[in-house]
Each structure stands twice: as structure tokens, then as C-alpha cells.
Enzyme design. Sequence first.
Site, PDB file in Angstrom:
ATOM      1  N   ASP A 155       0.832  -1.200   0.000  1.00  0.00           N
ATOM      2  CA  ASP A 155       0.000   0.000   0.000  1.00  0.00           C
ATOM      3  C   ASP A 155       0.862   1.244   0.000  1.00  0.00           C
ATOM      4  OD1 ASP A 155      -2.021   2.085   1.261  1.00  0.00           O
ATOM      5  OD2 ASP A 155      -3.213   0.308   0.789  1.00  0.00           O
ATOM      6  N   HIS A 187      -5.143   4.872   4.936  1.00  0.00           N
ATOM      7  CA  HIS A 187      -5.680   3.950   3.934  1.00  0.00           C
ATOM      8  C   HIS A 187      -5.266   2.504   4.190  1.00  0.00           C
ATOM      9  CE1 HIS A 187      -5.678   1.951  -0.096  1.00  0.00           C
ATOM     10  NE2 HIS A 187      -6.812   2.616  -0.249  1.00  0.00           N
ATOM     11  N   SER A 353     -10.702  -0.190  -3.023  1.00  0.00           N
ATOM     12  CA  SER A 353      -9.664  -0.458  -2.017  1.00  0.00           C
ATOM     13  C   SER A 353     -10.252  -1.133  -0.792  1.00  0.00           C
ATOM     14  CB  SER A 353      -9.003   0.854  -1.569  1.00  0.00           C
ATOM     15  OG  SER A 353      -8.122   1.343  -2.537  1.00  0.00           O
TER      16      SER A 353
END
Length: 396
Positions: A155, A187, A353
Amino acid sequence: MRFASTFLTALSLLVPVLAAPSSGVPVDALNAGKYIVTLKSSVSVPSFLSSSKIVATHSHWGILNAFAAVLDPITLSLLNASPDVESVVEDGTMRISGFVSQSVETTFAKRTDAPWGISRIDHRASLAGQDATALDFKFNYESVAGQGVDVYIIDVNPFLQILVQFGGRARWGATFGAYPDMDDNGHGTHCAGTAASAQFGVAKKANLIAVKVLSSTGISGMDWVLSQASQSGRASVASMSLGGDSSQPVDDAVAAVGPPHLAKRSLLFTLDPQLTDAGVHVVVAAGNSDQDANDISPARAPSAITVGASTIDDARAFFSNYGSVVDIFAPGQNITSTWIGSDTATQMLQGTSMAAPHITGLVAYTISLFGNSPPEIMSKIVQDLGLHGVLSDIRE
């Protein structure tokens, strides 16, 4: 053949998956003057660099016979004309495309404080009309749930490994680039939570390993994962909620850690067989551009399990990419999971995602229950677990 309309659902003993949203990370911010140069199979990277006097920024990829470098226009022209060069493509910077929408062990276990996403993959019945923001959904699971499986979160900002939600199962693996070993965005922490956290995750006992990538289109991160998985000998799943414009080197890197007979030709067959036979499962987000995922890398890589995003009302999320390369859909809108800032921080996000980690967790969960399988077999298992024809607004 890919099945874009497949929707995962629960079976009696196996945690099933619902149609989940795909959230690929587009690589649209290119590193100025930086390129990935792939050499022909008969050409040695060290020898080529030595004779050409090119200074590479990355050149030790076991996964590709290639190097990355900053090139001036003249050198670029010379490389494009060289008989030793297979291809020259612009290098990209990975970014995430998920976005915020608001801020004693038994064989069988149950949680009643789950988010809707993991609950949906555990139930055949629709959750349509219910509050997607609530944390009062039920999730039934075998308590082995991912035990013994390594999940690599590749990521832009991997997870905060000290979270109580990860129960000591998480560690920092590697960072590629001059960046801090931390999630300064949230995230990656969110994705890791959906894959394997105690409250929000599918595979609640899987090991989590952070791999931070910002440059060289993630190839260095994939190369490192391949090396680590080969050394550990443990079943491994690489989760990539990122992506960008079509890139053959990125696709080939994915293929090199996946099943050789499904991968594209070109560089794949120049690789050491132990790389293509490594058996690492690769789960990627389809992307959030409401377009055909066939134009997105690594979503279009044939050996990856490519995941699109769905809603609590069993519809394709409005932003989710689609098309023949999408293998499965999973929950991807209004997904609550772990967040940065504190042990108890949570956040609600949407994007493919968020969908991809549902499938990452499912793969790890399946391995812990029934043993490992080659990636091409696991992809079929995931698709076979899905409900067909239940999602609306699916585009081929």
C-alpha cells in the site's frame, strides 16, 4: 475467463463473500523522467548497466529482468532503439483511490458488532435497506480464521502495526523510497483492518505484514514479498488496493508471483521458474473510475484476483470499475474499519480499495480451513463461492 457479476456469499462452514467493491489505486502521477526498462531474456541487467553507464534507481528485481532509472531524452531514444531492450515505459507513483464518506476460543465463533461488509459475505440473504453505518451486524466464523497465513498489505500507506485490533499479529515489513515506516494517511490501516482485524476483519488470526510503496509502481514491493514468501514457506496472500494506468511491467510482476499458465507471455517466461511457481495469491482492487478495468494495472493482470465494489443494496457501487477482468465483487461502499490516531480510532471509507481486503481475508480464511491451493485454483474457489446474478448495474 473472468466473471464480473459474481457476488460472494456464505456457505455452511466457509466464510463466503459478497459482491464487494473494487478500489484500485491509479498511477497517474508520473515521476518526471523516470522509466522502467525491461531487457530481453538473454541480457544481464548488471552487464547492461555497466556497459551503458546508466545509473539505475532500482536494479535488483528478481521478479523482472528490468531496472528503473531517470533518463534524459537522448538516452531514452537510444534505449528505445537498442536490440537488447524489450520495452521502456514511464514509471508511475502509486496512490490510493479509496475516499472518505464520513468520519476463550471455540471452534465456531460469532460477533454481533461487525460492519455490514463482512456480515454480507457471511449471509445469503440480502441486507438491503439496513443502515450501512451501524456496527451491529452479525458475523459467524471458524475461530481458526486465517491462522498460519501471511497477508502482505502492499500500500501507499500500510497499517499501524501496534493496534490492539491486530492482536500482536502485525509487523512492518519493508518501505521502498525515502519515506517513514508508518501509515501517515490511514488507507493501509483501514485495508488491513478489513482483511484481518479482530472486529472488522474476515481472517481474524492471519499475520499482517506492511509493505510501503510509492515509486517504481510497486514492483520493488512485489519483489520483496516474493522473496519473503519463498523464505518463510508459509501460505501468503498479497493484497494490493492500488493501481494505475496500464503497465506491462506491473502486470508481469504480478504474473511472476502467480500461476505461470495464466500469465501473459513476454517477460514471464524469461523468469526463474521458482518465481512463477511461488504460489503467492494476489488480490487487487479493480479501480474507482467507473470504467473498464482492462485499462488498469495491476487489475488487468490475468493471474490476480481482481475485485470490484458493491453496496449494501446489492448494486455495483457507482464508482467501481467493471469488465471481463473483474473476477468478483465485494462490499466497498460505507465500510467501517480500523484507522490511525489511536487504538480505538475507526473510519468509514468507500472504494474498491475497501472491497479487495474482503477477498484477501477470504483467501486467508479458506487456506486456514482447507489448506493451500495453487493461485489459479484459489481464484476458481473464490468465484464458485459467489452468488451469481444478484447484483444490479453490472457492466460487461
